[in-house]
Design an enzyme around this catalytic site. Structure first.
Site, mmCIF file in Angstrom:
data_model
loop_
_atom_site.group_PDB
_atom_site.id
_atom_site.type_symbol
_atom_site.label_atom_id
_atom_site.label_comp_id
_atom_site.label_asym_id
_atom_site.label_seq_id
_atom_site.Cartn_x
_atom_site.Cartn_y
_atom_site.Cartn_z
ATOM 1 N N THR A 93 -52.769 -73.322 37.916
ATOM 2 C CA THR A 93 -52.479 -72.670 36.463
ATOM 3 C C THR A 93 -51.659 -71.770 35.811
ATOM 4 O OG1 THR A 93 -54.828 -73.011 37.642
ATOM 5 C CG2 THR A 93 -55.084 -71.029 36.320
ATOM 6 N N ASN A 118 -55.917 -85.653 37.349
ATOM 7 C CA ASN A 118 -56.753 -85.768 38.311
ATOM 8 C C ASN A 118 -58.216 -86.197 38.522
ATOM 9 O OD1 ASN A 118 -57.228 -84.036 36.381
ATOM 10 N ND2 ASN A 118 -58.639 -82.664 37.552
ATOM 11 N N GLN A 142 -50.663 -83.085 39.378
ATOM 12 C CA GLN A 142 -51.212 -84.312 40.108
ATOM 13 C C GLN A 142 -50.267 -86.064 40.408
ATOM 14 O OE1 GLN A 142 -53.678 -84.253 41.932
ATOM 15 N NE2 GLN A 142 -55.062 -82.688 40.890
ATOM 16 N N HIS A 173 -50.202 -77.295 46.967
ATOM 17 C CA HIS A 173 -51.171 -77.792 47.645
ATOM 18 C C HIS A 173 -51.996 -79.257 47.438
ATOM 19 C CE1 HIS A 173 -54.393 -77.011 45.086
ATOM 20 N NE2 HIS A 173 -54.276 -76.006 44.179
ATOM 21 N N THR A 195 -43.054 -59.801 44.343
ATOM 22 C CA THR A 195 -42.570 -59.807 44.428
ATOM 23 C C THR A 195 -42.597 -61.295 45.508
ATOM 24 O OG1 THR A 195 -42.551 -57.423 45.377
ATOM 25 C CG2 THR A 195 -42.545 -58.756 47.312
ATOM 26 N N CYS A 197 -64.308 -88.693 39.182
ATOM 27 C CA CYS A 197 -65.422 -87.882 39.876
ATOM 28 C C CYS A 197 -65.030 -86.533 39.096
ATOM 29 C CB CYS A 197 -66.230 -87.892 40.905
ATOM 30 S SG CYS A 197 -65.425 -86.755 41.677
HETATM 31 C C1 LIG Z 1 -53.662 -81.281 37.005
HETATM 32 C C2 LIG Z 1 -54.079 -80.105 37.636
HETATM 33 N N1 LIG Z 1 -53.359 -78.903 36.397
HETATM 34 C C3 LIG Z 1 -53.993 -77.865 37.072
HETATM 35 C C4 LIG Z 1 -54.177 -77.483 38.436
HETATM 36 C C5 LIG Z 1 -54.537 -76.527 38.730
HETATM 37 O O1 LIG Z 1 -53.488 -76.028 39.934
HETATM 38 P P1 LIG Z 1 -53.882 -74.699 41.162
HETATM 39 O O2 LIG Z 1 -54.708 -75.198 41.647
HETATM 40 O O3 LIG Z 1 -52.402 -74.366 41.714
HETATM 41 O O4 LIG Z 1 -53.845 -73.514 40.173
HETATM 42 C C6 LIG Z 1 -54.948 -78.739 39.173
HETATM 43 C C7 LIG Z 1 -55.893 -78.369 40.091
HETATM 44 O O5 LIG Z 1 -56.297 -79.139 40.113
HETATM 45 C C8 LIG Z 1 -54.557 -79.894 38.775
HETATM 46 O O6 LIG Z 1 -55.384 -80.803 38.904
#
Ligand SMILES: Cc1ncc(COP(=O)(O)O)c(C=O)c1O
Length: 358
Positions: free
Chosen positions: A72, A147, A175, A197, A233, A294
């Site tokens: 994000t 995603n 992804q 993650h 930090t 989905c």
């Molecule tokens: C294509 C895509 N971009 C960005 C994100 C956001 O990543 P984060 O969860 O590390 O903020 C996701 C998470 O679902 C994602 O699938």
């Protein structure tokens, strides 16, 4: 009843090696990587080493790696860091909300966005990107892998268009990272975002490739961290965990893990497609299905599937399966035992199947 997790695109658990790599940095080596004393220098060394690993992962210079809090933040940084009032932005209607919502916010500040729609296959046609370009277009952002559908986008072709027309190009690679060959030079992008993650690393940590000379303004200010590109930090355990996950991901491309995963995916898909009335949403560049889809937790049909032209009922009836790298034969067998029953049960209750709801 045993539970099998098939939502790797939402998140993944740490691999044990990642946990072990991070462990000393919570209590033993807790120093602030910006402190000049010995505690701090232990943290600094760990961050420097992690940066070298990430530079190998991206195929870039160490100075082109910026650690941040995840996908994000990377997506927001590309948009808010490069676009100014009067600029035009091109993205697609199937991006993650981290892109879509940022574009919406900038609309209130004089930045117009063109949202390019996908083809029914889920693929973005580079020609549609080319057609959307205006003299004031400053940035194009397209995801590497969707995603929801798993469809891989033709980022290299889009990058060629961007580079030939002098437009900055950002890839949301959250992804695809760790699952396919990765090379920012081959991709030809100026910016690229990843998140730990989604690749068996910790949550709340990620990295961005920022091509040398890209005039991006930091989203966060207040310190000289990350060469003044991202104040705050350093999350040393997270950074160490991200680098370990990236290192393991590089191995998994060489040691057959990814190939094994693809075989499991194909098997799962082939078996599910045996059920009457099923189909796959999204077809990859090679003509093969990219995955299923989905929009988890939502009652509204997915914006991705709707943009691909699916009708509401099919979009609502879609389910995404995404596999962990640790998936086993027995996980697949279990899913194949329970899914047909679940489908039958849900269809028996469904007003759409019963014909009482259009
Ligand atoms: C294509 C895509 N971009 C960005 C994100 C956001 O990543 P984060 O969860 O590390 O903020 C996701 C998470 O679902 C994602 O699938």
């Amino acid at each position: 009843m045993p539970r099998v997790y098939m939502d790797a695109n939402a998140t993944t658990p740490l691999l044990p090696e990642v946990m072990e790599a991070m462990r000393p940095y919570w209590m033993e080596h807790f120093g602030n990587a910006s402190s000049i004393h010995q505690h701090g220098q232990q943290g600094r060394t760990a961050v420097d080493r992690a940066r070298e690993t990430m530079a190998r992962f991206f195929n870039c210079h160490d100075a082109e790696v910026v650690f941040n809090s995840g996908g994000t933040e990377g997506d927001n940084t590309a948009i808010f860091g490069l676009l100014h009032p009067g600029d035009h932005f091109i993205t697609t209607s199937i991006e993650h909300s981290a892109i879509l919502e940022a574009a919406k916010r900038l609309a209130r500040h004089g930045v117009e966005t063109t949202f390019v729609a996908p083809q029914p296959s889920g693929l973005i046609d580079p020609v549609d990107i080319l057609r959307a370009i205006r003299p004031e277009t400053r940035l194009i952002s397209v995801m590497l892998a969707n995603n929801e559908t798993g469809v891989l986008q033709p980022v290299e072709e889009i990058s060629r268009i961007a580079n030939e027309t002098g437009i900055f190009f950002h890839i949301d690679a959250v992804q695809g990272a760790g699952k396919i060959e990765f090379d920012v030079r081959r991709f030809g992008c100026h910016l690229l975002s990843i998140s730990a993650h989604k690749m068996h690393g910790p949550k709340g940590i990620g990295a961005m490739f920022v091509r040398r000379g890209t005039p991006i303004e930091p989203l966060l200010v207040g310190g000289s961290h990350e060469r003044r590109q991202r104040a705050g930090t350093e999350n040393v355990p997270g950074i160490v965990g991200l680098a370990k996950a990236a290192e393991l991901a590089m191995h998994s491309l060489d040691d057959g893990t990814i190939y094994r995963l693809a075989q499991f995916r194909d098997r799962l898909e082939a078996a599910i497609l045996q059920l009457p009335g099923t189909g796959v949403n999204g077809v990859g560049e090679d003509g093969k299905p990219g995955g299923s889809a989905c929009h988890s937790g939502a009652t509204e049909p997915s914006h991705v599937l709707m943009a691909m032209g699916l009708d509401k009922n099919r979009a609502r009836a879609s389910l995404r399966f995404s596999l962990l790298k640790t998936v086993t034969e027995s996980d697949i067998e279990h899913v194949l035992r329970v899914v047909p029953e679940a489908v039958e049960h849900l269809r028996a209750m469904s007003p759409v199947v019963a014909g009482t709801l259009a």
